[in-house]
Design a protein around this motif. Structure first.
Motif, short mmCIF file in Angstrom:
data_model
loop_
_atom_site.label_atom_id
_atom_site.label_comp_id
_atom_site.label_asym_id
_atom_site.label_seq_id
_atom_site.Cartn_x
_atom_site.Cartn_y
_atom_site.Cartn_z
N GLY A 15 49.33 27.52 35.01
CA GLY A 15 50.13 28.56 34.37
C GLY A 15 49.31 29.64 33.70
N GLY A 16 48.01 29.42 33.58
CA GLY A 16 47.13 30.36 32.92
C GLY A 16 46.67 31.48 33.84
N SER A 17 45.77 32.31 33.30
CA SER A 17 45.29 33.48 34.02
C SER A 17 43.77 33.57 33.96
N LEU A 18 43.21 34.21 34.96
CA LEU A 18 41.79 34.55 35.00
C LEU A 18 41.66 35.89 35.70
N ARG A 19 40.60 36.63 35.36
CA ARG A 19 40.29 37.85 36.09
C ARG A 19 38.87 37.75 36.64
N LEU A 20 38.78 37.80 37.94
CA LEU A 20 37.48 37.78 38.61
C LEU A 20 37.00 39.21 38.82
N SER A 21 35.68 39.37 38.75
CA SER A 21 35.06 40.67 39.00
C SER A 21 34.08 40.55 40.15
N TRP A 36 38.65 39.41 48.99
CA TRP A 36 38.42 38.16 48.24
C TRP A 36 38.82 37.00 49.15
N PHE A 37 37.96 36.00 49.21
CA PHE A 37 38.21 34.79 49.96
C PHE A 37 38.04 33.60 49.02
N ARG A 38 38.56 32.45 49.41
CA ARG A 38 38.36 31.24 48.61
C ARG A 38 38.20 30.04 49.53
N GLN A 39 37.45 29.07 49.01
CA GLN A 39 37.25 27.83 49.76
C GLN A 39 37.44 26.65 48.82
N SER A 71 42.35 45.09 42.46
CA SER A 71 42.20 46.48 42.05
C SER A 71 40.73 46.85 42.08
N ARG A 72 40.45 48.16 41.94
CA ARG A 72 39.05 48.57 41.91
C ARG A 72 38.85 49.66 40.88
N ASP A 73 37.63 49.70 40.35
CA ASP A 73 37.20 50.74 39.43
C ASP A 73 36.06 51.47 40.11
N THR A 78 33.26 48.28 41.00
CA THR A 78 33.69 46.91 40.77
C THR A 78 35.11 46.71 41.27
N VAL A 79 35.33 45.58 41.91
CA VAL A 79 36.65 45.16 42.37
C VAL A 79 37.07 43.95 41.55
N TYR A 80 38.33 43.93 41.16
CA TYR A 80 38.85 42.85 40.32
C TYR A 80 39.91 42.05 41.07
N LEU A 81 40.06 40.80 40.69
CA LEU A 81 41.16 39.98 41.16
C LEU A 81 41.80 39.35 39.93
N GLN A 82 42.93 39.89 39.53
CA GLN A 82 43.69 39.34 38.41
C GLN A 82 44.57 38.22 38.94
#
Length: 130
Positions: A15-21, A36-39, A71-73, A78-82
């Motif tokens: 239920g929580g949140s993280l922001r990846l950069s 963004w990929f995940r394994q 998103s990106r800045d 930098t690209v983010y994944l909220q």
């Protein structure tokens, strides 16, 4: 030398949140796209989300739609994944990847095949406890 460096991973409750950069360096990237990929343990790497650097067009795998936002800045390269409403199934190593150069129409295409990406970061661990 193109480099991608991820950060922001960690342990979070369900239920929580993280922001990846994903900090990208080494050249200009206006004609590129970032994914963004995940394994997860014991599973193949899967596409999560992508964004076209020039237009900001985005795409997501169905399992994260409505929960994750890419998103990106441009100023920070930098690209983010909220990631919101995290669940145990989101536990994985998350990696960002760069593809291009591509024309805007091609960069806007949601590319899910990891072989189409040329540069990869080292990954960051996300663990969601239930």
């Amino acid at each position: 030398q193109v480099q991608l460096v991820e950060s922001g991973g960690g342990l979070v409750q369900s239920g929580g949140s993280l922001r990846l950069s994903c900090a990208v360096s080494g050249r200009t990237f206006n004609d590129h796209a970032v994914g963004w990929f995940r394994q997860a343990p014991g599973k193949e790497r899967e596409f999560v989300a992508s964004i076209s650097w020039s237009t900001g067009s985005t795409g997501y795998v169905d399992s994260v739609k409505g929960r994750f936002t890419i998103s990106r800045d441009n100023a920070k390269n930098t690209v983010y994944l909220q990631m919101n409403s995290l669940i145990a199934e989101d536990t994985a190593v998350y990696s960002c990847a760069l593809r291009g150069p591509c024309i805007p129409a091609k960069c806007d295409t949601v590319e899910v095949l990891q072989g189409r990406y040329d540069y990869w970061g080292q990954g960051t661990q996300v663990t969601v406890s239930s």
